[in-house]
Design a protein around this motif. Structure first.
Motif, PDB file in Angstrom:
ATOM      1  N   GLN A   1       0.831  -1.209   0.000  1.00 27.82           N
ATOM      2  CA  GLN A   1       0.000   0.000   0.000  1.00 27.82           C
ATOM      3  C   GLN A   1       0.863   1.256   0.000  1.00 27.82           C
ATOM      4  O   GLN A   1       0.558   2.234  -0.691  1.00 27.82           O
ATOM      5  CB  GLN A   1      -0.916  -0.011   1.224  1.00 27.82           C
ATOM      6  N   LEU A   2       1.949   1.236   0.774  1.00 31.74           N
ATOM      7  CA  LEU A   2       2.852   2.383   0.811  1.00 31.74           C
ATOM      8  C   LEU A   2       3.480   2.631  -0.553  1.00 31.74           C
ATOM      9  O   LEU A   2       3.570   3.776  -1.015  1.00 31.74           O
ATOM     10  CB  LEU A   2       3.940   2.156   1.861  1.00 31.74           C
ATOM     11  N   LEU A   3       3.912   1.582  -1.221  1.00 30.50           N
ATOM     12  CA  LEU A   3       4.483   1.730  -2.561  1.00 30.50           C
ATOM     13  C   LEU A   3       3.440   2.287  -3.531  1.00 30.50           C
ATOM     14  O   LEU A   3       3.735   3.172  -4.344  1.00 30.50           O
ATOM     15  CB  LEU A   3       5.000   0.384  -3.062  1.00 30.50           C
ATOM     16  N   TYR A   4       2.232   1.763  -3.438  1.00 26.79           N
ATOM     17  CA  TYR A   4       1.178   2.197  -4.367  1.00 26.79           C
ATOM     18  C   TYR A   4       0.879   3.687  -4.196  1.00 26.79           C
ATOM     19  O   TYR A   4       0.852   4.448  -5.169  1.00 26.79           O
ATOM     20  CB  TYR A   4      -0.085   1.367  -4.136  1.00 26.79           C
ATOM     21  N   LEU A   5       0.658   4.127  -2.976  1.00 26.74           N
ATOM     22  CA  LEU A   5       0.388   5.547  -2.731  1.00 26.74           C
ATOM     23  C   LEU A   5       1.568   6.413  -3.158  1.00 26.74           C
ATOM     24  O   LEU A   5       1.393   7.481  -3.759  1.00 26.74           O
ATOM     25  CB  LEU A   5       0.082   5.782  -1.256  1.00 26.74           C
ATOM     26  N   SER A   6       2.775   5.957  -2.846  1.00 25.58           N
ATOM     27  CA  SER A   6       3.975   6.731  -3.171  1.00 25.58           C
ATOM     28  C   SER A   6       4.141   6.907  -4.674  1.00 25.58           C
ATOM     29  O   SER A   6       4.618   7.945  -5.137  1.00 25.58           O
ATOM     30  CB  SER A   6       5.215   6.050  -2.577  1.00 25.58           C
ATOM     31  N   HIS A   7       3.747   5.907  -5.433  1.00 31.58           N
ATOM     32  CA  HIS A   7       3.840   5.999  -6.898  1.00 31.58           C
ATOM     33  C   HIS A   7       3.094   7.227  -7.410  1.00 31.58           C
ATOM     34  O   HIS A   7       3.596   7.962  -8.270  1.00 31.58           O
ATOM     35  CB  HIS A   7       3.272   4.724  -7.526  1.00 31.58           C
ATOM     36  N   PHE A   8       1.906   7.500  -6.867  1.00 33.77           N
ATOM     37  CA  PHE A   8       1.107   8.634  -7.347  1.00 33.77           C
ATOM     38  C   PHE A   8       1.628   9.966  -6.825  1.00 33.77           C
ATOM     39  O   PHE A   8       1.339  11.013  -7.402  1.00 33.77           O
ATOM     40  CB  PHE A   8      -0.359   8.426  -6.970  1.00 33.77           C
ATOM     41  N   SER A   9       2.423   9.915  -5.764  1.00 30.00           N
ATOM     42  CA  SER A   9       2.989  11.165  -5.238  1.00 30.00           C
ATOM     43  C   SER A   9       3.960  11.801  -6.213  1.00 30.00           C
ATOM     44  O   SER A   9       4.283  12.985  -6.080  1.00 30.00           O
ATOM     45  CB  SER A   9       3.690  10.904  -3.896  1.00 30.00           C
ATOM     46  N   ARG A  10       4.422  11.047  -7.201  1.00 34.81           N
ATOM     47  CA  ARG A  10       5.359  11.605  -8.189  1.00 34.81           C
ATOM     48  C   ARG A  10       4.721  12.729  -8.982  1.00 34.81           C
ATOM     49  O   ARG A  10       5.418  13.540  -9.612  1.00 34.81           O
ATOM     50  CB  ARG A  10       5.830  10.499  -9.144  1.00 34.81           C
ATOM     51  N   LEU A  11       3.389  12.799  -8.965  1.00 31.77           N
ATOM     52  CA  LEU A  11       2.656  13.834  -9.698  1.00 31.77           C
ATOM     53  C   LEU A  11       2.356  15.051  -8.837  1.00 31.77           C
ATOM     54  O   LEU A  11       1.810  16.042  -9.335  1.00 31.77           O
ATOM     55  CB  LEU A  11       1.337  13.245 -10.227  1.00 31.77           C
ATOM     56  N   LEU A  12       2.717  14.993  -7.550  1.00 34.27           N
ATOM     57  CA  LEU A  12       2.390  16.061  -6.609  1.00 34.27           C
ATOM     58  C   LEU A  12       3.623  16.884  -6.266  1.00 34.27           C
ATOM     59  O   LEU A  12       4.690  16.697  -6.839  1.00 34.27           O
ATOM     60  CB  LEU A  12       1.754  15.456  -5.359  1.00 34.27           C
ATOM     61  N   ARG A  13       3.479  17.776  -5.290  1.00 28.79           N
ATOM     62  CA  ARG A  13       4.568  18.714  -4.959  1.00 28.79           C
ATOM     63  C   ARG A  13       5.802  18.008  -4.420  1.00 28.79           C
ATOM     64  O   ARG A  13       6.926  18.397  -4.726  1.00 28.79           O
ATOM     65  CB  ARG A  13       4.066  19.736  -3.944  1.00 28.79           C
ATOM     66  N   LYS A  14       5.609  16.988  -3.598  1.00 26.31           N
ATOM     67  CA  LYS A  14       6.729  16.285  -2.963  1.00 26.31           C
ATOM     68  C   LYS A  14       6.629  14.788  -3.227  1.00 26.31           C
ATOM     69  O   LYS A  14       5.982  14.052  -2.481  1.00 26.31           O
ATOM     70  CB  LYS A  14       6.727  16.555  -1.453  1.00 26.31           C
ATOM     71  N   PRO A  15       7.271  14.299  -4.303  1.00 24.88           N
ATOM     72  CA  PRO A  15       7.270  12.859  -4.551  1.00 24.88           C
ATOM     73  C   PRO A  15       7.916  12.092  -3.399  1.00 24.88           C
ATOM     74  O   PRO A  15       8.889  12.547  -2.801  1.00 24.88           O
ATOM     75  CB  PRO A  15       8.101  12.731  -5.836  1.00 24.88           C
ATOM     76  N   VAL A  16       7.358  10.933  -3.084  1.00 25.35           N
ATOM     77  CA  VAL A  16       7.849  10.096  -1.986  1.00 25.35           C
ATOM     78  C   VAL A  16       8.630   8.923  -2.566  1.00 25.35           C
ATOM     79  O   VAL A  16       8.094   8.134  -3.355  1.00 25.35           O
ATOM     80  CB  VAL A  16       6.689   9.567  -1.120  1.00 25.35           C
TER      81      VAL A  16
END
Length: 378
Positions: free
Chosen positions: A26-41
């Motif tokens: 789940q952490l990997l999945y959510l983090s993948h979409f953070s690449r489109l936001l202000r602070k990618p994880v």
């Protein structure tokens, strides 16, 4: 769009031969979409060889649109900045930290993750024999998923990741073997509709809106003093994960007058539970090196009836002074040993028979809610 992307993902993961790593997925999945936001994880996955690190990453990869990530088993020292690959808004999956680490290569990746840009001047000889210089530049917002068998990596590297370890205790190993047996015997037969999940990726891209987390200061205020430095390092990453959940569930969210999605405490609760479970799982992992070190300390405590120092450890294992210091410090941080020395004196290590579970560095949702109500009353 499902109002709880985590529940939906959990249901799909149960149909696959993945044991005990739901929250990590789940952490990997959510983090993948953070690449489109202000602070990618970016995520660092630690564990022994054949512990399931690559299996976890490849399992999550099935849920993602193949156009949105790049996978490399390794990367040469200057390949990142020399390549003409478009990294922008991609997740870069790297098979092993040891296959890319180098002083210069690491610095390029670190700078790109921090500044979303990296450049350098390179000299070259022209056809007439004269030297000139050209600028190499990469401008890209991206994140990295990377695995490593190392207990810890360079501090400057690790600070840019959320890290967790794959367990290696007997219960986990038995569970992995059993689920693999079920899979090979054809007992795991349900099918995941990955096309449906790929459409989710497209939906997310098309429906990104600003998110406001009005309780963020309450999280900061209720974080214990001993965890403040960790929260300072990772606060933007936590913010991004909450943003991803809020965007996925925006149809059920309130909006402010500017159209911003208003995150609620349930978004934080989901992120807290995922991070906490990953921390608990990491606590079950022990590197063979730390095991050997702690067993040596226990032997010295019980058989020789004394507490060994750094010098005893260095002499026994043949490590350098700096490596001995790092390993002893890591064993103390993980709760395997206690250092009874006082500043300026020689270390005195004692083995810990029962390690205490480490709490998450994040305050509980209940603590945050209580502070929110207290602040409103004031």
């Amino acid at each position: 769009m499902n109002n709880n992307i985590i529940d939906e993902l959990s249901g799909a993961l149960k149909k696959l031969p993945l044991y005990g790593l739901d929250e990590q997925a789940q952490l990997l999945y959510l983090s993948h979409f953070s690449r489109l936001l202000r602070k990618p994880v970016s995520i660092l996955i630690k564990g022994q060889s054949s512990s399931g690190k690559s299996h976890l990453m490849s399992t999550v990869g099935k849920f993602l649109d193949k156009k949105d990530y790049l996978f490399f088993s390794g990367m040469s020292e200057k390949a990142f900045i020399n390549s003409k690959i478009d990294y922008n808004e991609k997740t870069l999956m790297l098979g092993e930290y040891a296959a890319i680490k180098s002083q210069e290569g690491d610095s390029f990746l670190r700078q790109a993750l921090t500044d979303q840009k990296v450049n350098r001047l390179v000299s070259w000889k022209q056809s007439d024999g004269n030297s000139d210089a050209i600028e190499q530049e990469i401008i890209a917002k991206f994140n990295i998923f990377m695995t490593t068998t190392e207990q810890s990596i360079h501090l400057e590297d690790e600070n840019r990741y959320l890290a967790f370890s794959i367990p290696n205790d007997p219960q986990y190993i038995q569970g992995v073997n059993e689920i693999q047996a079920d899979y090979l015997n054809g007992e795991i037969t349900e099918v995941v509709d990955f096309d449906y999940w790929h459409k989710k990726s497209k939906w997310f891209k098309e429906n990104i809106k600003p998110v406001k987390i009005n309780y963020m200061k309450d999280i900061i205020a209720t974080c214990s003093n001993q965890n403040q430095s960790r929260l300072t390092r990772d606060i933007q990453k936590i913010f991004s994960l909450i943003e991803v959940i809020a965007i996925f569930s925006q149809e059920d969210k309130e909006k402010d007058h500017k159209g911003n999605i208003l995150s609620d405490i349930n978004d934080y609760r989901l992120v807290y539970n995922i991070i906490n479970k990953c921390n608990e799982s990491s606590h079950r992992y022990t590197s063979p090196l730390i095991k050997e070190l702690s067993e040596f300390v226990r032997y010295m405590n019980t058989k020789n009836e004394r507490m060994p120092s750094n010098y005893d450890v260095q002499a026994y294992f043949g490590w350098s002074k700096s490596r001995t210091s790092r390993n002893c410090q890591k064993a103390v941080e993980l709760g395997y040993m206690v250092n009874h020395s006082i500043p300026g004196e020689e270390n005195q290590f004692e083995y810990v028979e029962e390690r205490e579970d480490k709490n998450s560095f994040l305050p509980t949702p209940t603590e945050v809610i209580k502070h929110m109500h207290t602040s409103e009353a004031a």
